[in-house]
Design a protein around this motif. Structure first.
Motif, mmCIF file in Angstrom:
data_model
loop_
_atom_site.group_PDB
_atom_site.id
_atom_site.type_symbol
_atom_site.label_atom_id
_atom_site.label_comp_id
_atom_site.label_asym_id
_atom_site.label_seq_id
_atom_site.Cartn_x
_atom_site.Cartn_y
_atom_site.Cartn_z
ATOM 1 N N ASP A 178 0.824 -1.212 0.000
ATOM 2 C CA ASP A 178 0.000 0.000 0.000
ATOM 3 C C ASP A 178 0.859 1.263 0.000
ATOM 4 O O ASP A 178 0.374 2.358 0.290
ATOM 5 C CB ASP A 178 -0.921 0.003 1.223
ATOM 6 N N PHE A 179 2.132 1.103 -0.334
ATOM 7 C CA PHE A 179 3.044 2.247 -0.289
ATOM 8 C C PHE A 179 2.704 3.259 -1.382
ATOM 9 O O PHE A 179 2.483 2.899 -2.538
ATOM 10 C CB PHE A 179 4.485 1.763 -0.456
ATOM 11 N N ASP A 180 2.665 4.532 -1.002
ATOM 12 C CA ASP A 180 2.374 5.619 -1.938
ATOM 13 C C ASP A 180 3.428 6.701 -1.734
ATOM 14 O O ASP A 180 3.538 7.278 -0.645
ATOM 15 C CB ASP A 180 0.977 6.183 -1.680
ATOM 16 N N ILE A 181 4.198 6.982 -2.763
ATOM 17 C CA ILE A 181 5.300 7.936 -2.626
ATOM 18 C C ILE A 181 4.806 9.343 -2.314
ATOM 19 O O ILE A 181 5.547 10.177 -1.784
ATOM 20 C CB ILE A 181 6.173 7.944 -3.907
ATOM 21 N N ASN A 182 3.557 9.620 -2.616
ATOM 22 C CA ASN A 182 3.013 10.956 -2.356
ATOM 23 C C ASN A 182 2.349 11.075 -0.985
ATOM 24 O O ASN A 182 1.925 12.161 -0.593
ATOM 25 C CB ASN A 182 1.998 11.328 -3.442
ATOM 26 N N ALA A 183 2.253 9.951 -0.270
ATOM 27 C CA ALA A 183 1.602 9.974 1.043
ATOM 28 C C ALA A 183 2.554 10.504 2.109
ATOM 29 O O ALA A 183 3.775 10.527 1.926
ATOM 30 C CB ALA A 183 1.128 8.576 1.409
ATOM 31 N N ASP A 184 1.980 10.928 3.226
ATOM 32 C CA ASP A 184 2.774 11.432 4.345
ATOM 33 C C ASP A 184 2.887 10.330 5.397
ATOM 34 O O ASP A 184 1.914 9.992 6.063
ATOM 35 C CB ASP A 184 2.105 12.668 4.950
ATOM 36 N N TYR A 185 4.082 9.761 5.536
ATOM 37 C CA TYR A 185 4.295 8.683 6.500
ATOM 38 C C TYR A 185 5.071 9.156 7.726
ATOM 39 O O TYR A 185 5.511 8.348 8.534
ATOM 40 C CB TYR A 185 5.057 7.526 5.843
ATOM 41 N N SER A 186 5.263 10.448 7.834
ATOM 42 C CA SER A 186 5.992 10.959 8.996
ATOM 43 C C SER A 186 5.201 10.641 10.259
ATOM 44 O O SER A 186 3.990 10.828 10.321
ATOM 45 C CB SER A 186 6.211 12.467 8.874
ATOM 46 N N ASN A 187 5.896 10.137 11.227
ATOM 47 C CA ASN A 187 5.233 9.713 12.463
ATOM 48 C C ASN A 187 6.131 10.067 13.645
ATOM 49 O O ASN A 187 6.684 9.194 14.308
ATOM 50 C CB ASN A 187 4.964 8.204 12.422
ATOM 51 N N PRO A 188 6.310 11.372 13.902
ATOM 52 C CA PRO A 188 7.245 11.786 14.949
ATOM 53 C C PRO A 188 6.822 11.285 16.325
ATOM 54 O O PRO A 188 5.631 11.231 16.644
ATOM 55 C CB PRO A 188 7.204 13.315 14.878
ATOM 56 N N ALA A 282 22.397 11.888 -0.275
ATOM 57 C CA ALA A 282 23.728 11.653 -0.848
ATOM 58 C C ALA A 282 23.887 12.390 -2.181
ATOM 59 O O ALA A 282 23.596 13.571 -2.292
ATOM 60 C CB ALA A 282 23.969 10.156 -0.997
ATOM 61 N N ASN A 283 24.363 11.658 -3.208
ATOM 62 C CA ASN A 283 24.528 12.253 -4.543
ATOM 63 C C ASN A 283 23.419 11.821 -5.492
ATOM 64 O O ASN A 283 23.552 11.923 -6.708
ATOM 65 C CB ASN A 283 25.884 11.842 -5.138
ATOM 66 N N ARG A 284 22.335 11.320 -4.932
ATOM 67 C CA ARG A 284 21.287 10.735 -5.766
ATOM 68 C C ARG A 284 20.400 11.798 -6.413
ATOM 69 O O ARG A 284 20.345 12.944 -5.978
ATOM 70 C CB ARG A 284 20.417 9.791 -4.935
ATOM 71 N N ASP A 285 19.686 11.319 -7.395
ATOM 72 C CA ASP A 285 18.648 12.131 -8.008
ATOM 73 C C ASP A 285 17.606 12.478 -6.937
ATOM 74 O O ASP A 285 17.275 11.643 -6.095
ATOM 75 C CB ASP A 285 17.998 11.323 -9.143
ATOM 76 N N PRO A 286 17.079 13.699 -6.927
ATOM 77 C CA PRO A 286 16.114 14.103 -5.891
ATOM 78 C C PRO A 286 14.916 13.167 -5.766
ATOM 79 O O PRO A 286 14.417 12.935 -4.665
ATOM 80 C CB PRO A 286 15.683 15.501 -6.348
ATOM 81 N N LYS A 287 14.455 12.617 -6.888
ATOM 82 C CA LYS A 287 13.305 11.713 -6.832
ATOM 83 C C LYS A 287 13.675 10.391 -6.155
ATOM 84 O O LYS A 287 12.880 9.829 -5.402
ATOM 85 C CB LYS A 287 12.770 11.461 -8.246
#
Length: 496
Positions: A178-188, A282-287
Motif C-alpha cells: 500500500d506504499f504511496d510515494i506521495n503519502a505522508d508517513y511521517s510519524n514523529p 547523498a549524490n542521488r537524483d532528488p526523486k
C-alpha cells in the motif's frame, strides 16, 4: 572441498569473461554455500542419500609410476589407502568393501580413475540443485548471490516485507503493497527528547567530515571545526531538517548536508539535515532520494527493521563484535542510548525493555559451587603466562616444552566475574546472570531498543519446514538449519 577462495569472512569469487562474446562465467567456492566441510560430508548431508563419494589412493601414484600402477586390472588393496597425511588409512573397511563392488564395472584402474574424477564433480550437482530448489520456493535465486548468508539474508527480509507471499498460512499484511510515494508517513515520536549537541559528539563529527573530504580530494582548510560548536549547538536547537523539515531529536539526530557535492563541509556549503535523510539524499537524483526517505518513514511507522542511524550505538556494537564473544541480535529500532547509572539500573531492575548494557560485576564466593559445571561469563581476554594465572601444571608443561612465556595470549575462557573490565550483555543474558547471583558493581552505558517480531514468520516457517524434512527423512533438513543459522550473521551489526 579443496582450498577456499578467500574465507567465510571475506567471500571471493573468480569471474572469467569470454573475449568475443563477453559472456561471463563466475566460480564461487562451494564452502560459501554449504559452509566449511569436506566434499564427502557435503554429499552425505545435502545430496542424494543413494549417492556416495568414491575413494582413490592418491599417495601411491607419482609422475614416474602412474602408467604402471593405473594399467593394472586388479583393484587397489586396503594397504594402498594408507595415508601419511592422515597418519592412518584414508578409508574405512566399509568404504573399501563398497570400492571393491564399484571397481567390478571397470577394466582397469585407469578406467576407474577416469570415472572417479568425473563423479567427484557430478556428485556436487545434486546438493546444488537441492539448494536451488530450497530457495526457489521463497522466490530467491541462489545464482544471484555469492553465499548462503546473503541468500538467507534475502529470504529473511522477503519474509518480513512480503509475509503473505512467503507463507501462505500467514495472516500478516504484505508491507509496501500500500506504499504511496506521495503519502505522508511521517510519524514523529511525541515523547522524543530534543537533540542537544555535545562537544564530544561535534568534535567526532568534524573529524569524520574532514576525513571524508580528504579522501575525496576536497580542500579541507575551511572545514567546520570543533571551534564552531556553539554556533551549531544553537543551529540544531532552533532549526529543522533542510530536507524533510523534521525537528532534531535523539531519535532523529542532525548532520550537515553539503549543497554542492563538489565542495567540502564548510559553513557556507552546509545545511542541517537528519542523518538518515542525509544518507538517503547523498549524490542521488532528488526523486530517488525522496523515495528512500518515504520508505524509511514507512518503515518507522510500521516498526520494520532498519539500519542503525545513531552513530554512538553503531560504535557501541562495533566494539562488542571486536572485543566480546557475544553477538547481539536486536530486532527493533533503537529508542535511546544513555550513560546515566540510574537509567541503566532501572532497565536491569524493571525487566521491561530490550537492551544491551555495559557493566562490571562478579559472582559472590557463596555461589561458586553452584556455578562449577559451567562458569557463566564468557570472555575473550588476554592472559599473562604466569604460574599464578595459568596454574602450576600448565606453567611447568610450557617450560618443559620451551614455549614462549613472555608474551600475552588471547584466550576464550569462562569466568565468575568480568575480569575488572566493562562487559556488554544483552538483557536476557544479564537477567539470567542476576538470577544466578551476579552482582553489578558499576554501570557504563545502555542502548535500549523497540520490541519487534518482524522475523517471526521467517523463523517459524523455517523451523516448521525443518521439522517436516526431518520427519520425511529429507536432506533438506540441513538446509533449513543452515538458512536459520546463516541469517543471523549477515547483517548483525547494521540491521536492528
Amino acid at each position: 572441498m579443496g582450498v577456499p577462495i578467500g574465507d567465510l569472512n571475506n567471500t571471493k569469487s573468480i569471474t572469467v569473461t569470454h573475449k568475443k562474446s563477453h559472456m561471463k562465467l563466475q566460480f564461487i567456492d562451494a564452502e560459501n554455500l554449504f559452509g566449511p566441510m569436506t566434499l564427502k560430508a557435503c554429499v552425505k548431508d545435502y545430496g542424494d542419500k543413494t549417492v556416495h563419494k568414491d575413494v582413490f589412493p592418491y599417495e601411491i601414484i607419482n609422475s614416474k609410476n602412474w602408467n604402471e600402477v593405473l594399467m593394472k586390472t586388479e583393484p587397489f588393496e586396503y594397504e594402498n589407502f594408507k595415508s601419511s597425511l592422515k597418519e592412518g588409512y584414508s578409508i574405512t573397511k566399509d568404504e573399501q568393501d563398497q570400492y571393491l563392488i564399484d571397481f567390478k564395472r571397470f577394466a582397469n584402474r585407469l578406467e576407474y580413475h577416469k570415472y572417479y574424477n568425473i563423479n567427484d564433480t557430478e556428485i556436487m550437482v545434486k546438493p546444488l540443485m537441492n539448494l536451488i530448489d530450497t530457495f526457489e520456493q521463497f522466490n530467491i535465486d541462489v545464482l544471484h548471490y555469492i553465499s548462503i548468508a546473503s541468500c538467507a539474508y534475502a529470504t529473511k527480509h522477503y519474509s518480513t516485507y512480503f509475509a503473505s507471499k512467503f507463507n501462505l498460512q500467514s495472516d500478516k499484511q504484505t508491507y509496501y503493497s500500500d506504499f504511496d510515494i506521495n503519502a505522508d508517513y511521517s510519524n514523529p515520536n511525541p515523547n522524543a527528547k530534543p537533540f542537544i549537541l555535545t562537544a564530544g559528539y561535534w568534535k567526532n563529527k568534524c573529524y569524520h567530515y574532514k576525513q571524508q573530504d580528504y579522501k575525496a580530494g576536497r580542500e579541507t582548510g575551511k572545514n567546520v571545526t570543533a571551534d564552531d560548536y556553539d554556533y551549531y549547538k544553537r543551529l540544531f536547537e532552533t532549526s529543522v531538517c533542510s530536507i524533510c523539515s523534521a525537528k532534531f531529536t535523539y531519535d532523529n539526530p542532525p548532520s550537515l548536508d553539503r549543497q554542492d557535492n563538489e565542495l567540502p563541509h564548510t559553513k557556507d556549503n552546509c545545511l542541517p539535515a537528519c542523518v538518515s535523510y542525509n544518507i538517503a539524499h547523498a549524490n542521488r537524483d532528488p526523486k530517488i532520494a525522496s523515495l528512500h526517505i518515504k520508505m524509511r518513514q514507512y518503515a518507522i511507522k510500521h516498526n520494520l527493521p532498519m539500519t542503525l542511524s545513531d552513530e554512538r550505538i553503531y560504535n557501541y556494537f562495533e566494539n562488542v563484535l571486536q572485543e566480546d564473544l557475544q553477538r547481539m541480535y536486536m530486532a527493533g529500532r533503537s529508542r535511546f542510548y544513555s550513560e546515566k547509572p540510574y537509567v541503566i539500573k532501572n532497565c536491569t531492575d524493571q525487566r521491561k525493555d530490550i537492551f544491551v548494557a555495559k557493566v562490571k560485576g562478579y559472582f559472590p564466593k557463596s555461589e561458586y559451587n553452584n556455578l562449577l559445571p559451567l562458569l557463566p561469563i564468557f570472555r575473550n581476554i588476554q592472559i599473562e603466562n604466569k604460574e599464578e594465572v595459568i596454574g602450576e601444571y600448565m606453567y611447568s608443561q610450557a617450560q618443559k616444552h620451551s614455549l614462549p612465556m613472555t608474551k600475552k595470549d588471547r584466550k576464550l575462557t569462562t569466568l565468575v566475574d568480568t575480569n575488572g573490565q566493562y562487559t556488554v550483555f544483552n538483557n536476557y543474558y544479564l537477567w539470567l546472570l542476576i538470577d544466578l547471583g551476579f552482582v553489578i558493581t558499576d554501570y557504563k552505558s545502555v542502548a535500549v531498543f523497540e520490541k519487534n517480531t518482524a522475523y517471526e514468520t521467517f523463523v517459524r516457517t523455517m523451523m516448521n519446514l525443518r521439522i517436516q524434512a526431518i520427519l520425511a527423512g529429507s536432506s533438506k533438513e540441513k538446509f533449513y538449519k543452515l538458512i536459520i543459522n546463516a541469517s543471523y550473521g549477515y547483517d548483525t551489526l547494521n540491521t536492528v
